[in-house]
Structure formats: structure tokens, C-alpha cells
Design an enzyme around this catalytic site. Structure first.
Site, short mmCIF file in Angstrom:
data_model
loop_
_atom_site.label_atom_id
_atom_site.label_comp_id
_atom_site.label_asym_id
_atom_site.label_seq_id
_atom_site.Cartn_x
_atom_site.Cartn_y
_atom_site.Cartn_z
CG ASN A 62 -8.79 124.58 -45.39
OD1 ASN A 62 -8.76 125.63 -46.02
ND2 ASN A 62 -8.39 124.50 -44.13
CG HIS A 63 -11.73 126.42 -42.77
ND1 HIS A 63 -11.41 125.45 -41.85
CD2 HIS A 63 -10.68 127.29 -42.77
CE1 HIS A 63 -10.24 125.72 -41.31
NE2 HIS A 63 -9.76 126.81 -41.86
CG HIS A 76 -5.79 134.02 -44.64
ND1 HIS A 76 -6.61 134.23 -43.54
CD2 HIS A 76 -6.43 133.10 -45.40
CE1 HIS A 76 -7.70 133.47 -43.64
NE2 HIS A 76 -7.59 132.78 -44.77
CD GLU A 133 -11.32 128.28 -46.51
OE1 GLU A 133 -11.80 127.15 -46.61
OE2 GLU A 133 -10.22 128.53 -46.01
CG ASN A 134 -11.25 131.52 -43.60
OD1 ASN A 134 -10.35 131.60 -44.43
ND2 ASN A 134 -11.38 130.48 -42.80
#
Length: 259
Positions: free
Chosen positions: A68-69, A178, A41-42
Site C-alpha cells: 500500500n506504500h 509487521h 515497501e517500507n
């Protein structure tokens, strides 16, 4: 058989993508990995683009999960609809693009279910309950084994999900924060669990971000655009060994790699 499942923590920006490309296939070969799930997602900093998803698949992922991203890059919406190997949290509103779970072919004809869920504490209380969503998916979907990526902020919520699903799924791991946790374990009824995988990205950073950018937020300065840090990278990953006859996880081990 003993099924080896590798779960890889949030890939952060180009550094994380490069690190994944350098290390993942060698890691899979070293541990005889049969199935790999990567949280992506990142990959674009916030969100990911179709090209990032392709890079992650090319690096050796079988399934990509999000969090969430998910909507950080809206160009991913069509790809989410078209590619069943890319999952977004299942407890998002049902009208949104994509899917939150899938069943995939494993070795010896095994049907491996993968579920992506997102926590509500400090993230988005408007989500459906991840606990009720997990119950529903387990009732509605047939699979021989289940793996769950729970993308959540609170360690307590992640732990609660592990115990809620103990004995009903084979592995539950946390993503999002993370930071790797030192609690890999097998819960009493046979579910492998770890609170957080950590990330795959820059080690000289604050959660993958340039330290000066993150520090500004905590020192009362004007907001800065978050930029990915440079320098060496780390691949955060956990290996789950699952006995496919008893359907119990028998071992959970950190297998991180550094540049």
C-alpha cells in the site's frame, strides 16, 4: 528436487536495510536457499527509492514486492517500469506504472512465478478483487511454480487467499501487519501458507515506528510524523520447502534472525 524459497517480511527504514545486509546472505547459505523474495515497501519509511531497491538486491533478494506504500516515494515509478524484478500489487489500476507479477529463472530451468497482491479490507476498497486477479494471472501466465505475497490488513482475508489458491500455487504468505504469526503450515492440497512474515526492522518499536510517535495517535494528541525507531533489529522470514516433482510444499518454517 527440493526447492528452498525464502520470504522476508517488510523491510523498515535504514535499520531494516542494515539488518537485511548483515543477515540475508548468511541465512541463505545456512538453509541452501534457491530463491528469495523480500517485501521492501517500507524501506524509506513509507515507500522506497531506487537506491533502497538496489540495496535490497545487493543484500541477496531475487525479487522485491511492495504494497500500500508503493507510491510513498514517487521517484520509484521509473524504476518500476524498467526493472522486472520489482513488483507492485497486481490488482492496482492497470494504467499505473510497473507490473504485479513476473516469471523468473530458477535452478534446473524452473520457471518461478511471483505474484504480488493487495487486500481490500481496511486498505483500499477501490482495488480490483485480489482473488479474481490471482485467478486471471494463473490463467494467463505460464510458470512451473507460483509464489504469492499477499499484502493485506485482515488475517481473515489472508487466510481466505491461502485456501482460495491451495493446490494451484506452491506458497502464499502475508505481509503488511509487521507482526510475525505462529501458523506456518501446509494446506491440504499442498500450498505452504503463513498469515504474516513479520517485519525486518527495529524490535524496540511499534511496527517499526518510535513508540512515542505511535502512542500519540492513540492518546488523542496532535499527529506526529512517524519516525523509524532505533536500536536492535530483527529479520522476519519464513522458509518454504517445495517438492518440484509433485509441485507441493512439504514444509514451512520460521527462520527469523536477531541483531
Amino acid at each position: 528436487m527440493l526447492l528452498h524459497v525464502l520470504a522476508v517480511g517488510d523491510v523498515v527504514a535504514e535499520g531494516g536495510l542494515d539488518c537485511l545486509g548483515r543477515h540475508l546472505r548468511a541465512l541463505k547459505k545456512e538453509y541452501g536457499v534457491h530463491f528469495t523474495v523480500v517485501n521492501g515497501e517500507n524501506a524509506a519509511g513509507l515507500g522506497l527509492l531506487p537506491r533502497h531497491a538496489e540495496e535490497i538486491f545487493d543484500a541477496g533478494a531475487d525479487v522485491i514486492t511492495l504494497g500500500n506504500h508503493t507510491w510513498g516515494k514517487l521517484q520509484i515509478t521509473g524504476y518500476l517500469e524498467d526493472n522486472p524484478y520489482l513488483l507492485r500489487p497486481a490488482n492496482f489500476a492497470p494504467n499505473l506504472p510497473g507490473r504485479g507479477a513476473g516469471v523468473y529463472d530458477g535452478p534446473q530451468g524452473l520457471r518461478i512465478g511471483v505474484m504480488n497482491l493487495m487486500g481490500r479490507f481496511e486498505l483500499d476498497s477501490n482495488l480490483d478483487s485480489p482473488f479474481h486477479t490471482a485467478d486471471r494471472l494463473l490463467e494467463e501466465t505460464e510458470a512451473d511454480l507460483w509464489l504469492v505475497d499477499f499484502h493485506a490488513e485482515a488475517t481473515s482475508e489472508k487466510g481466505a487467499m491461502g485456501w482460495h489458491l491451495d493446490g494451484r500455487v506452491q506458497a502464499v504468505w502475508g505481509t503488511h501487519t509487521h507482526v510475525p504469526t505462529a501458523d506456518p503450515q501446509v494446506l491440504p492440497k499442498g500450498t505452504g501458507f503463513v498469515t504474516d512474515l513479520g517485519m525486518t526492522g527495529p524490535t524496540r518499536s511499534i511496527l517499526g515506528v518510535k513508540p512515542e510517535n505511535a502512542l500519540a495517535r492513540f492518546q488523542g494528541q496532535l499527529p506526529r510524523r512517524y519516525e523509524a525507531a532505533t536500536g536492535p533489529n530483527k529479520l522476519g522470514a519464513v522458509l518454504f520447502a517445495i517438492d518440484t516433482q509433485t509441485k507441493r510444499c512439504v514444509q514451512v518454517t520460521r527462520v527469523d534472525r536477531m541483531d
